[in-house]
Design a protein around this motif. Structure first.
Motif, PDB file in Angstrom:
ATOM      1  N   SER A  24       0.821  -1.207   0.000  1.00 16.98           N
ATOM      2  CA  SER A  24       0.000   0.000   0.000  1.00 16.98           C
ATOM      3  C   SER A  24       0.848   1.247   0.000  1.00 16.98           C
ATOM      4  CB  SER A  24      -0.891  -0.014   1.238  1.00 16.98           C
ATOM      5  OG  SER A  24      -1.504   1.222   1.405  1.00 16.98           O
ATOM      6  N   PHE A  25       0.326   2.303  -0.651  1.00 11.64           N
ATOM      7  CA  PHE A  25       0.966   3.607  -0.618  1.00 11.64           C
ATOM      8  C   PHE A  25      -0.084   4.665  -0.298  1.00 11.64           C
ATOM      9  CE2 PHE A  25       3.628   1.143  -3.355  1.00 11.64           C
ATOM     10  CZ  PHE A  25       4.903   1.513  -2.974  1.00 11.64           C
ATOM     11  N   VAL A  26       0.284   5.654   0.532  1.00  9.80           N
ATOM     12  CA  VAL A  26      -0.585   6.808   0.739  1.00  9.80           C
ATOM     13  C   VAL A  26       0.230   8.074   0.587  1.00  9.80           C
ATOM     14  CG1 VAL A  26      -2.272   5.705   2.257  1.00  9.80           C
ATOM     15  CG2 VAL A  26      -0.218   6.650   3.236  1.00  9.80           C
ATOM     16  N   LEU A  27      -0.382   9.112   0.051  1.00 10.09           N
ATOM     17  CA  LEU A  27       0.317  10.371  -0.174  1.00 10.09           C
ATOM     18  C   LEU A  27      -0.161  11.459   0.765  1.00 10.09           C
ATOM     19  CD1 LEU A  27       0.318  10.376  -4.053  1.00 10.09           C
ATOM     20  CD2 LEU A  27       2.174   9.767  -2.514  1.00 10.09           C
ATOM     21  N   THR A  28      -1.303  11.251   1.372  1.00 13.58           N
ATOM     22  CA  THR A  28      -1.858  12.276   2.238  1.00 13.58           C
ATOM     23  C   THR A  28      -1.949  11.745   3.642  1.00 13.58           C
ATOM     24  OG1 THR A  28      -4.080  11.505   1.743  1.00 13.58           O
ATOM     25  CG2 THR A  28      -3.195  13.221   0.331  1.00 13.58           C
ATOM     26  N   SER A  29      -2.419  12.594   4.565  1.00 11.06           N
ATOM     27  CA  SER A  29      -2.522  12.175   5.961  1.00 11.06           C
ATOM     28  C   SER A  29      -3.520  11.049   6.097  1.00 11.06           C
ATOM     29  CB  SER A  29      -2.962  13.360   6.826  1.00 11.06           C
ATOM     30  OG  SER A  29      -4.238  13.811   6.417  1.00 11.06           O
ATOM     31  N   VAL A  30      -3.325  10.249   7.147  1.00 14.32           N
ATOM     32  CA  VAL A  30      -4.115   9.034   7.312  1.00 14.32           C
ATOM     33  C   VAL A  30      -5.442   9.344   7.973  1.00 14.32           C
ATOM     34  CG1 VAL A  30      -4.141   6.767   8.365  1.00 14.32           C
ATOM     35  CG2 VAL A  30      -1.995   7.728   7.524  1.00 14.32           C
ATOM     36  N   GLY A  31      -6.493   8.738   7.430  1.00 12.34           N
ATOM     37  CA  GLY A  31      -7.812   8.905   8.026  1.00 12.34           C
ATOM     38  C   GLY A  31      -8.140   7.734   8.913  1.00 12.34           C
ATOM     39  N   ASN A  32      -9.399   7.645   9.277  1.00  9.28           N
ATOM     40  CA  ASN A  32      -9.841   6.586  10.170  1.00  9.28           C
ATOM     41  C   ASN A  32     -10.422   5.435   9.389  1.00  9.28           C
ATOM     42  OD1 ASN A  32      -9.215   8.032  12.511  1.00  9.28           O
ATOM     43  ND2 ASN A  32     -11.127   9.199  12.334  1.00  9.28           N
ATOM     44  N   TYR A  33     -10.160   4.221   9.870  1.00 10.58           N
ATOM     45  CA  TYR A  33     -10.734   3.005   9.263  1.00 10.58           C
ATOM     46  C   TYR A  33     -11.521   2.297  10.356  1.00 10.58           C
ATOM     47  CZ  TYR A  33     -11.019  -1.603   7.118  1.00 10.58           C
ATOM     48  OH  TYR A  33     -11.461  -2.789   6.598  1.00 10.58           O
ATOM     49  N   LEU A  34     -12.823   2.472  10.324  1.00  9.96           N
ATOM     50  CA  LEU A  34     -13.673   1.914  11.366  1.00  9.96           C
ATOM     51  C   LEU A  34     -14.744   1.046  10.744  1.00  9.96           C
ATOM     52  CD1 LEU A  34     -14.210   5.104  13.540  1.00  9.96           C
ATOM     53  CD2 LEU A  34     -12.606   3.246  13.965  1.00  9.96           C
ATOM     54  N   LYS A 118       4.046   6.770   5.840  1.00 14.65           N
ATOM     55  CA  LYS A 118       4.371   7.212   4.484  1.00 14.65           C
ATOM     56  C   LYS A 118       5.719   6.665   4.032  1.00 14.65           C
ATOM     57  CE  LYS A 118       1.747  11.542   4.833  1.00 14.65           C
ATOM     58  NZ  LYS A 118       1.833  13.014   4.852  1.00 14.65           N
ATOM     59  N   GLN A 119       6.712   6.680   4.948  1.00 13.94           N
ATOM     60  CA  GLN A 119       8.029   6.191   4.565  1.00 13.94           C
ATOM     61  C   GLN A 119       7.996   4.709   4.241  1.00 13.94           C
ATOM     62  OE1 GLN A 119      10.691   8.233   4.088  1.00 13.94           O
ATOM     63  NE2 GLN A 119      11.526   6.397   3.128  1.00 13.94           N
ATOM     64  N   ALA A 120       7.233   3.959   5.031  1.00 11.35           N
ATOM     65  CA  ALA A 120       7.099   2.525   4.750  1.00 11.35           C
ATOM     66  C   ALA A 120       6.453   2.302   3.392  1.00 11.35           C
ATOM     67  CB  ALA A 120       6.274   1.854   5.850  1.00 11.35           C
ATOM     68  N   PHE A 127       4.971  -0.837  -5.571  1.00  7.45           N
ATOM     69  CA  PHE A 127       4.317   0.348  -6.122  1.00  7.45           C
ATOM     70  C   PHE A 127       5.312   1.320  -6.740  1.00  7.45           C
ATOM     71  CE2 PHE A 127       1.410  -1.256  -2.950  1.00  7.45           C
ATOM     72  CZ  PHE A 127       0.239  -1.324  -3.678  1.00  7.45           C
ATOM     73  N   GLN A 128       6.463   0.809  -7.123  1.00  5.51           N
ATOM     74  CA  GLN A 128       7.475   1.651  -7.738  1.00  5.51           C
ATOM     75  C   GLN A 128       7.633   1.300  -9.207  1.00  5.51           C
ATOM     76  OE1 GLN A 128      11.092   1.219  -5.509  1.00  5.51           O
ATOM     77  NE2 GLN A 128      10.250   2.151  -3.645  1.00  5.51           N
ATOM     78  N   THR A 129       7.944   2.290  -9.981  1.00  4.30           N
ATOM     79  CA  THR A 129       8.302   2.105 -11.389  1.00  4.30           C
ATOM     80  C   THR A 129       9.661   2.735 -11.596  1.00  4.30           C
ATOM     81  OG1 THR A 129       5.984   2.176 -12.077  1.00  4.30           O
ATOM     82  CG2 THR A 129       7.649   2.580 -13.770  1.00  4.30           C
ATOM     83  N   ASN A 130      10.603   1.903 -12.019  1.00  3.75           N
ATOM     84  CA  ASN A 130      11.988   2.366 -12.189  1.00  3.75           C
ATOM     85  C   ASN A 130      12.529   2.983 -10.906  1.00  3.75           C
ATOM     86  OD1 ASN A 130      11.961   1.575 -14.913  1.00  3.75           O
ATOM     87  ND2 ASN A 130      11.107   3.553 -15.545  1.00  3.75           N
ATOM     88  N   GLY A 131      12.184   2.372  -9.775  1.00  2.00           N
ATOM     89  CA  GLY A 131      12.713   2.803  -8.491  1.00  2.00           C
ATOM     90  C   GLY A 131      12.022   3.998  -7.874  1.00  2.00           C
ATOM     91  N   LYS A 132      10.951   4.507  -8.503  1.00  2.14           N
ATOM     92  CA  LYS A 132      10.248   5.674  -7.972  1.00  2.14           C
ATOM     93  C   LYS A 132       8.779   5.344  -7.761  1.00  2.14           C
ATOM     94  CE  LYS A 132      13.292   9.145 -10.068  1.00  2.14           C
ATOM     95  NZ  LYS A 132      13.364  10.340 -10.946  1.00  2.14           N
ATOM     96  N   PHE A 133       8.185   5.996  -6.761  1.00  2.00           N
ATOM     97  CA  PHE A 133       6.781   5.780  -6.444  1.00  2.00           C
ATOM     98  C   PHE A 133       5.899   6.101  -7.650  1.00  2.00           C
ATOM     99  CE2 PHE A 133       2.817   7.902  -5.031  1.00  2.00           C
ATOM    100  CZ  PHE A 133       2.160   6.764  -4.584  1.00  2.00           C
ATOM    101  N   ASP A 134       4.943   5.175  -7.941  1.00  2.00           N
ATOM    102  CA  ASP A 134       4.024   5.326  -9.080  1.00  2.00           C
ATOM    103  C   ASP A 134       2.609   5.423  -8.531  1.00  2.00           C
ATOM    104  OD1 ASP A 134       2.339   4.960 -11.278  1.00  2.00           O
ATOM    105  OD2 ASP A 134       3.820   3.733 -12.319  1.00  2.00           O
ATOM    106  N   ASN A 135       2.044   6.615  -8.553  1.00  2.62           N
ATOM    107  CA  ASN A 135       0.723   6.837  -7.967  1.00  2.62           C
ATOM    108  C   ASN A 135      -0.358   6.027  -8.680  1.00  2.62           C
ATOM    109  OD1 ASN A 135      -1.030   8.170  -6.100  1.00  2.62           O
ATOM    110  ND2 ASN A 135      -1.788   9.398  -7.802  1.00  2.62           N
ATOM    111  N   TYR A 152      -6.254   1.345   3.847  1.00  2.50           N
ATOM    112  CA  TYR A 152      -5.002   0.630   3.677  1.00  2.50           C
ATOM    113  C   TYR A 152      -3.902   1.191   4.574  1.00  2.50           C
ATOM    114  CZ  TYR A 152      -2.015  -2.607   1.360  1.00  2.50           C
ATOM    115  OH  TYR A 152      -1.202  -3.665   1.113  1.00  2.50           O
ATOM    116  N   ALA A 153      -3.905   2.495   4.732  1.00  2.00           N
ATOM    117  CA  ALA A 153      -2.925   3.118   5.616  1.00  2.00           C
ATOM    118  C   ALA A 153      -3.088   2.628   7.048  1.00  2.00           C
ATOM    119  CB  ALA A 153      -3.058   4.637   5.550  1.00  2.00           C
ATOM    120  N   GLU A 154      -4.346   2.464   7.473  1.00  2.00           N
ATOM    121  CA  GLU A 154      -4.580   1.984   8.832  1.00  2.00           C
ATOM    122  C   GLU A 154      -4.102   0.543   8.990  1.00  2.00           C
ATOM    123  OE1 GLU A 154      -5.665   2.282  12.799  1.00  2.00           O
ATOM    124  OE2 GLU A 154      -5.340   3.791  11.236  1.00  2.00           O
TER     125      GLU A 154
END
Length: 622
Positions: A24-34, A118-120, A127-135, A152-154
């Protein structure tokens, strides 16, 4: 740290918290998963509710995992309600363990920040293409898994928290230098032995067996002498390839005439276009063109269509099926002819007909060979399907034999030899044919010959009609047929017992110091050989179970070799061995990882023991 985690993950307890593969990848702050709970919950763990929805999702995930892992075998297991209930309970047990771990982590103030999540995510190669994050890749993968970014972030946050806890436990165990040294001495130990072998086959040749012993063994072991179910089958094989005939020129000509469109390229026109936003702009451009203006230059400068304008308005060759209606209705018939201003859904157009390529038809002479093959195949397939119907009707109307089907097909029925389910003749070895043969539908009363099958089609334009000529059900082989086998077995069993008795007596004498006992029995010890724990020998386990020999006196034992012979063992010497440092490091790591696994299991047991767990109605629902 990660090596410890991977090593520990093979343990069944740690799989509880390492079962989720994080992709999983996230680019923004994490929300709640309930997942909202209801009164119809699965369980409550120290007040935390595990909802029906959570259990159903976990159960579904486990079903999918097992289905992917087991393949066709899973369908049989899934039909067993007891097994599926067990799977459901395992899924619930894992959810309870996860809840207990989450509460324990909270008590220990173990937390994962948004930046760590985010770092993880950015470190995940999936989720990388040619070593870089691919959204785009990220969105596609989490969407396929049914996750939103927040959900997914949760899940990732929980995984990282669990990893911290596992690492904390895994890194607390260690071995002292003295402990390591003793373990290396024990594992790498070498032993010098000699062997004396009592030949069981030689003893078996001297044994005698009575008819009563044979009869008694046969009676007690009848399940070992079962003759498999056997079949003799008659069949007619139809093959489309055998029906191929050389087509006549008239056949080829008729095919060509009726499929001429397949060999015809329709008229193609080439247009250039200028597109404007307003009619006024189009009128002005049209006036310039009529005054001798250069169409290509004006298209590049004035057309608002970025694709055609870059090519001076050129739209390329267009067939009728790909020509827009505005161009078809422009009434252009001559090369260089210019249209008026055309109103369209994209603005206003000025069109010029640049070129015309007349309809082109490939002559029959160019496609003669290809058509001959096609006509031959088509006629054979057509005849094949018509013949199938005739043979099917004949086989059904005369169900007592294949004679009518033979007459209609012109194919002589083939009679097989006896065969079983595991040695089907190659000509009939198709799943479709075997299913019909072995499902019982073709057997008559008392398991004898029955009806003809219907047409059975298989890959490659082949078809069969089959009937079972004779059938032998599974049965116990007669005694006369297995008497020699039983005799050999009984002789061997008696020989083994005699060898073991002789070995036990010799062992007693040798331990008592009677060194001539072996020679008196006609046995001699082999030359000395050195073995370690990795030696591929069936008697090594016995060798390393023997006590160390006293000074000048061997330690004695009894074992069996790979041929089933009884072997007397003299252990003469025990010596320390050595190990490469890399192997020592791996061994120490294995021990510490195992201890960490035991510690983690104990932690879960204690958490469960102290927790208040209440099960709801959803825990038992199917």
């Amino acid at each position: 740290m990660m090596d410890n985690l991977r090593a520990a993950s093979s343990h069944v307890v740690l799989k509880i918290i390492l079962g989720v593969i994080i992709l999983s990848f996230v680019l923004t702050s994490v929300g709640n998963y309930l997942i909202g709970g209801t009164s119809d919950y699965a369980a409550k763990v120290n007040g935390h509710e595990i909802s029906r929805a959570e259990l159903e999702q976990a159960f579904s995930n486990e079903r999918a995992r097992q289905q992917q892992q087991l393949g066709d075998q899973f369908s049989q297991l899934a039909a067993n309600e007891g097994y599926m209930q067990q799977v459901r309970q395992q899924a619930l047990s894992q959810l309870i363990d996860q809840a207990l771990l989450a509460q324990y982590q909270k008590d220990l103030h173990i937390s994962i920040t948004d930046d760590q999540v985010k770092q993880a995510i950015f470190n995940q190669a999936a989720f990388q293409t040619n070593g870089k994050f691919d959204n785009a890749k990220y969105n596609s993968l989490i969407g396929n898994m049914g996750f939103t970014a927040d959900q997914y972030a949760e899940a990732l946050r929980k995984q990282l928290s669990n990893q911290q806890l596992v690492n904390a436990i895994a890194n607390t165990d260690f071995m002292l230098k003295g402990e390591t040294s003793k373990l290396v001495d024990l594992v790498a130990q070498k032993r010098d032995i000699r062997e004396a072998t009592i030949d069981v086959n030689a003893l078996a040749a001297k044994q005698t067996v009575t008819d009563d012993e044979i009869a008694q063994y046969y009676k007690q072991h009848q399940s070992s002498f079962m003759a498999a179910e056997q079949f003799r089958v008659s069949y007619i094989k139809l093959d489309a390839a055998a029906l191929q005939t050389t087509p006549t020129q008239a056949d080829i000509q008729n095919w060509y005439d009726s499929h001429k469109a397949d060999y015809t390229q329709p008229q193609r026109n080439r247009y250039s276009v200028i597109q404007t936003k307003t009619q006024a702009d189009a009128d002005a451009l049209l006036a310039q063109l009529k005054s001798g203006g250069d169409f290509a230059a004006l298209a590049k400068a004035k057309s608002i269509d970025p694709i055609s304008s870059a090519k001076g308005g050129d739209m390329g060759w267009l067939e009728p099926s790909t020509t827009p209606d505005e161009l078809k209705n422009a009434g252009l018939t001559q090369k260089g002819q210019l249209s008026g201003v055309i109103k369209s859904s994209v603005g206003f157009l000025i069109v010029r007909l640049d070129d015309v390529q007349p309809e082109q038809v490939k002559p029959l002479s160019e496609v003669q060979d290809a058509l001959a093959t096609k006509v031959k195949d088509e006629k054979a397939i057509d005849a094949f399907y018509k013949l199938q119907q005739k043979v099917s009707d004949a086989a059904n109307n005369n169900n007592a034999s294949l004679s009518s089907a033979e007459q209609v097909s012109g194919v002589k029925a083939v009679e097989t030899n006896w065969f079983g389910r595991d040695n089907v003749p190659q000509d009939l070895n198709f799943d479709q044919v075997k299913k019909v043969l072995f499902d019982g539908s073709l057997l008559g009363q008392n398991g004898g010959a029955g009806n003809n099958s219907d047409i059975i089609t298989v890959d490659g334009d082949r078809a069969f009609v089959v009937r079972i000529s004779e059938h032998k059900p599974e049965a116990v082989k007669p005694l006369d047929e297995v008497k020699a086998q039983i005799t050999d077995t009984l002789k061997h069993d008696k020989a083994v017992q005699q060898a073991k008795t002789q070995a036990d007596k010799l062992l007693t004498d040798l331990k008592a110091g009677k060194q001539d006992a072996l020679s008196a029995a006609g046995l001699t010890l082999s030359a000395t050989k050195t073995v370690d724990r990795n030696t591929q020998d069936s008697i090594v386990q016995t060798v390393f179970d023997l006590p160390q020999p006293a000074a000048g006196k061997p330690s004695w034992g009894v074992s069996e070799d790979m041929q089933g012979n009884v072997v007397l063992i003299a252990l003469d010497k025990v010596s320390a061995g050595t190990m490469p440092q890399a192997q020592i490091d791996a061994m120490v790591k294995g021990v510490t990882d195992n201890n960490a696994q035991l510690a983690f299991e104990a932690l879960l047991q204690n958490l469960r023991k102290e927790a208040k767990i209440k099960y709801g109605d959803a825990a038992q629902a199917q």
